[in-house]
Design an enzyme around this catalytic site. Structure first.
Site: not given
Ligand code: XIL
Length: 328
Positions: A129, A173, A213, A243, A245
């Site tokens: 991030e 990432n 996400h 990650e 979802d």
């Protein structure tokens, strides 16, 4: 061997999930699901600074050691998450001041942790991030690292990780790179600009991680994501999904409908990537709706449980899992 494990091991693209330490120790059904479905694991926590470094001189390896032991006992690979992030920082590290002290601590941390697991963690989220999230102009995110070292903290983190484990895949990432929104488009552009600067400075980044996400109420911009992936590939970088979802707080209450939309988002993202290249891994941020971070931030207003992950609360496969298995 569970029935699924044999089939899963033939997958061309390794599929994995983030693991929560508590249930790993107490929930046999959770362990079984991980073994059945996953070829690689990553700690949902445990390797973040706040977990590893309660004080400057103390490294607490219990959680990561437990997870690695479980992964190795079951023939699964590992990813490491994460070496430089603005969040999950212990208080003492937030007090770091100046270039000398800050770079020394960052380097020592990375040398120590990556060095300890050298050869056992083939892929690391080195910087997590890096992009800011405070409006239309996407820049470098504020952190103790950027405050003291500027963008150079990224260079330092990657060079140090490279020296500590020359064979590991080093990943930058980030999130919010997938949607058909002005914000996502600005983030894609900012990430490409950053990757170009890093390449021009010979920073050893191997891959871009899409956290993914995915906000359930936003369409994936398939064309733009494909174009973005191909720009990233043109720089000599791989991509992976780290990650995955679906944030379903805004989605319809009806479970069938909701699960179908979630699967569609996942299919669109994986399709957009696969149209260009094979991701080096697809990793979901958890395996079952029973254990997920999503309600911490994105609780549904109607009080219904979130359903962000490929297995439901009772470890039954949801449409999302079928979509993932088709893709990998
Ligand atoms: C989350 C974990 O899932 C939670 O359990 C924890 O409380 C906070 O962090 N992006 C990341 C992850 O890179 O590390 C975050 O994980 C979720 C968002």
């Amino acid at each position: 061997l569970f029935e699924g494990a044999a089939a899963a091991s033939h997958s061309a693209i390794p599929f994995g999930a983030a693991v929560s330490d508590g249930p790993l120790q107490t929930d046999a059904a959770y362990q079984k699901a991980l073994i059945e479905h996953c070829q690689l694991l990553v700690g949902e926590g445990g390797m973040k600074w706040a977990d590893l470094r309660p004080s400057p001189s103390q490294y607490v390896y219990d959680q990561p050691d437990r997870l690695i032991a479980f992964a190795e006992a079951n023939g699964m690979k590992m990813r490491g998450h994460t070496l430089a992030w603005y969040a999950a920082m212990p208080d003492w590290a937030l007090q770091l001041k100046g270039e000398t002290e800050t770079s020394r601590e960052l380097m020592t941390h990375i040398e120590t942790v990556v060095g300890r697991y050298k050869g056992r963690i083939p892929s690391w989220d080195v910087v997590n991030e890096a992009l800011s999230d405070d409006g239309p102009r996407v820049g470098l995110r504020d952190s103790v690292w950027s405050a003291n070292l500027g963008e150079y903290y990224i260079d330092l983190a990657f060079h140090t990780a490279r020296a500590a484990d020359p064979a590991a895949q080093l990943v930058i990432n980030d999130y919010g790179l997938e949607a058909a929104t002005a914000k996502s488009s600005a983030r894609r552009r900012a990430m490409l600009d950053l990757l170009r600067r890093l390449r021009d400075r010979d920073v050893p980044v191997q891959a871009l991680g899409f956290q993914a996400h995915l906000p359930g109420n936003e369409e994936i911009d398939k064309d733009e994501v494909s174009r973005f992936v191909s720009d990233v590939k043109d720089m000599g970088l791989d991509v992976l999904v780290t990650e995955l979802d679906v944030i379903d707080d805004q989605l319809p209450a009806d479970i069938k409908e909701r699960d179908a939309i979630a699967a569609k988002r996942v299919g669109a993202l994986l399709g957009a990537i696969l149209d260009v290249t094979r991701p080096t891994a697809v990793v979901t941020w958890g395996i079952t709706d029973r254990y997920t971070w999503v309600p911490i931030w994105y609780k549904r207003a109607d009080g219904q449980a979130n359903r962000p992950l490929p297995l439901d609360e009772d470890y039954r496969e949801k449409p999302m899992m079928r979509t993932i298995k088709q893709a990998v």
